[in-house]
Scaffold this active site. Structure first.
Site, short mmCIF file in Angstrom:
data_model
loop_
_atom_site.label_atom_id
_atom_site.label_comp_id
_atom_site.label_asym_id
_atom_site.label_seq_id
_atom_site.Cartn_x
_atom_site.Cartn_y
_atom_site.Cartn_z
N ASP A 525 -21.50 -25.45 12.50
CA ASP A 525 -21.38 -24.97 12.46
C ASP A 525 -22.62 -23.90 10.80
O ASP A 525 -22.45 -24.97 10.21
CB ASP A 525 -20.36 -25.10 11.64
CG ASP A 525 -19.20 -24.25 10.22
OD1 ASP A 525 -20.16 -23.43 10.04
OD2 ASP A 525 -18.23 -24.30 10.05
N HIS A 526 -23.38 -23.46 11.00
CA HIS A 526 -23.89 -22.69 10.29
C HIS A 526 -23.98 -22.31 9.25
O HIS A 526 -24.79 -22.53 8.32
CB HIS A 526 -24.83 -21.27 11.39
CG HIS A 526 -26.01 -21.05 11.12
ND1 HIS A 526 -27.42 -21.69 10.18
CD2 HIS A 526 -26.75 -20.96 12.09
CE1 HIS A 526 -28.09 -21.71 10.05
NE2 HIS A 526 -28.30 -21.07 11.21
#
Length: 553
Positions: A525-526
């Site tokens: 998850d950036h």
């Protein structure tokens, strides 16, 4: 004051219909047509309105009761004047003499009262219209009730094929005399669906041409209606924005739209705009949603386009049977749940995948050595070694076992290391969670994973066995493939994918030597993990797997 019984009206043939909501209490003052209770079949809900103005004096039902047509469910106290008015039947005045048709030109002859009455009393059977080639289509919802006035375009029932649902309009204006279909019936083109007492013709309803004042007034009203229609018109782009707005709203399984207090006209308006009524705040009595509430909701969405989001275009609905023989099989519950969760994760989590290659030559040699021992009860695969290395890497990089808070403003760090492992079962993928991986030996991890995988394939895995994971692992090495992009299992923030290991020539500075190379894919998850952190995590994990002696340090 007079007491009147409250009885269940015509339910369109449905029986033993469950009471799911009681909208009033004893002592409430209500008006005619205000809903009192909500009933639900396995395919539709229906609100039962009050037939009269008055005060609720008693209710003899509770939520969960089953009712049929004609059952009494309470009493209402009405005024004496209303009771008398209730028994008065209006009479249609018919003149004893009519002017001769010869006294007027044929174009000016007005229809007689008898003609109007006869035409108004004409009952027609309305058939099912063209269904686009579909046959034996199921009735899933009845949208009107006996005694209700409808216009030609108002939907009276909903049909559903295996690919789409469609609302069927009345076709003519009038009053519903009888509903000839029940829920679950299969219908085709031409089948009778309702009996309709049609409205008087436009000629009978048109005022005489000799009244210019009336004509002028009618023209003004028509102009006002035209202007109102122009002012309230919504372009296709705007409707798309409204529907897009609803697509990005959080799901609320506790308040589905068919539980909202709203009348048929309001529901029809909401359907036209594509509005989910559960998202509309009602301003009426006891939170009832009015037409104005729907209109205000539409305005708020159109005035705040950023809140609407970009939306998602729908995939075209294709009739594949046109091109050849087909077979349609329903998805099982596991695949439906997986589809829902993965779609939500893909749409809500900005995901990036980091690819790496790990030299597991020494690990594989050690694994085979352990499995070759006669005393080895639990055969080891590469997965328990990877899980143990993952646990060590998650301790070194705690953000990989964290989760983003619901408001997106803080990061929740977990003081435990639980890892979910995707297991291939006959019904689809299940992800049992192995708890406290950092505190267990590789042999213990392998034993627990084997037990839970067996339960998963036998369909005996409990919900608690699949909850609480910090990070997931998906291994396709036993099947094959060079690399893949696993989807983050939100609210987790990372997932590791393993592909098939293969021997490759690796340059050691002077020679090419054969090495067993394991491809790994780390999706993350950036919002929580940036690219540099992911690369460091991947390299740290690779170092642990290349020399497993580091796991004991």
């Amino acid at each position: 004051m007079t007491m009147e019984s409250l009885t269940v009206p015509d339910l369109g043939g449905a029986e033993q219909v469950e009471v799911i909501e009681i909208l009033v209490a004893i002592g409430d003052q209500i008006s005619a047509e205000e809903s009192i209770i909500v009933l639900e079949t396995d395919k539709a809900t229906m609100e039962i309105p009050s037939p009269l103005d008055g005060v609720i004096s008693s209710l003899s039902i509770k939520v969960g009761d089953k009712l049929n047509e004609g059952d009494q469910y309470g009493e209402i106290e009405i005024s004496s004047q209303e009771a008398e008015a209730k028994d008065i039947k209006p009479q249609q005045a018919i003149p004893e003499t009519e002017p001769s048709a010869e006294a007027k030109p044929s174009s000016e002859v007005e229809p007689s009262a008898e003609t109007v009455v006869a035409e108004a009393n004409q009952v027609e059977i309305i058939p099912v219209p063209d269904l686009g080639g579909s046959d034996q289509v199921e009735v899933i919802e009845l949208l009107v009730k006996v005694g209700e006035d409808v216009d030609a375009e108002q939907s009276v029932l909903t049909l559903e094929t295996d690919k789409a649902s469609m609302e069927i309009p009345a076709g003519k204006a009038g009053r519903i005399e009888k509903i000839l279909l029940t829920l679950g019936d299969k219908v085709s083109v031409g089948d009778a669906m309702i009996e309709l007492r049609v409205a008087p013709s436009e000629i009978a309803a048109t005022p005489p041409a000799s009244k210019p004042e009336q004509s002028t007034e009618d023209s003004s009203e028509n102009g006002a209606e035209k202007n109102g229609a122009e002012n309230s018109a919504v372009s296709k782009t705007q409707v798309t924005a409204i529907q897009s707005h609803q697509a990005v709203q959080p799901a609320n399984d506790n308040q589905p739209s068919n539980q909202v207090h709203a009348g048929p006209a309001v529901r029809k308006l909401a359907r036209e705009f594509g509005i989910d009524l559960s998202l509309v705040k009602g301003s009426g009595v006891r939170g009832r949603v009015t037409k104005e509430d729907v209109q205000d909701h539409v305005k708020s969405v159109l005035q705040n386009p950023q809140a609407a989001g970009v939306g998602l275009p729908k995939v075209a609905d294709v009739d594949f049977s046109k091109f050849g023989e087909i077979e349609s099989l329903p998805l099982n519950k596991i695949k439906l749940a997986t589809a829902k969760n993965m779609t939500a994760a893909w749409l809500n989590v900005p995901q990036v995948t980091q690819f790496d290659q790990v030299d597991i030559t020494e690990l594989e040699a050690f694994r085979k050595q352990v499995n070759a021992k006669p005393s080895s009860e639990q055969k080891l695969s590469a997965v328990p070694f990877v899980m143990k290395a993952l646990a060590a890497a998650m301790k070194q990089f705690p953000q990989f076992s964290a989760s983003l808070s619901a408001d997106g403003k803080s990061l929740i760090y977990k003081k435990y290391i639980h890892i979910g492992v995707a297991v291939d079962t006959p019904n689809g993928l299940l992800v049992p969670v192995i708890r406290d991986v950092d505190q267990k030996s590789i042999t213990q991890i392998a034993q627990e994973l084997s037990n839970k995988a067996e339960k998963a394939r036998a369909g005996k895995l409990g919900l608690a066995d699949m909850q609480g994971g910090c990070l997931s692992l998906s291994s396709l090495g036993g099947i094959g493939g060079a690399a893949f992009t696993p989807i983050v299992n939100a609210p987790e923030v990372a997932i590791l994918g393993l592909s098939r290991a293969e021997m490759k020539p690796v340059w050691n500075g002077s020679d090419f030597v054969p090495k067993l190379i394991l491809p790994i894919s780390l999706s993350y998850d950036h919002r929580v993990i940036d690219g540099a952190e992911a690369a460091r995590f991947s390299q740290y994990l690779a170092a642990l797997l290349e020399d497993i002696r580091h796991l004991i340090l």
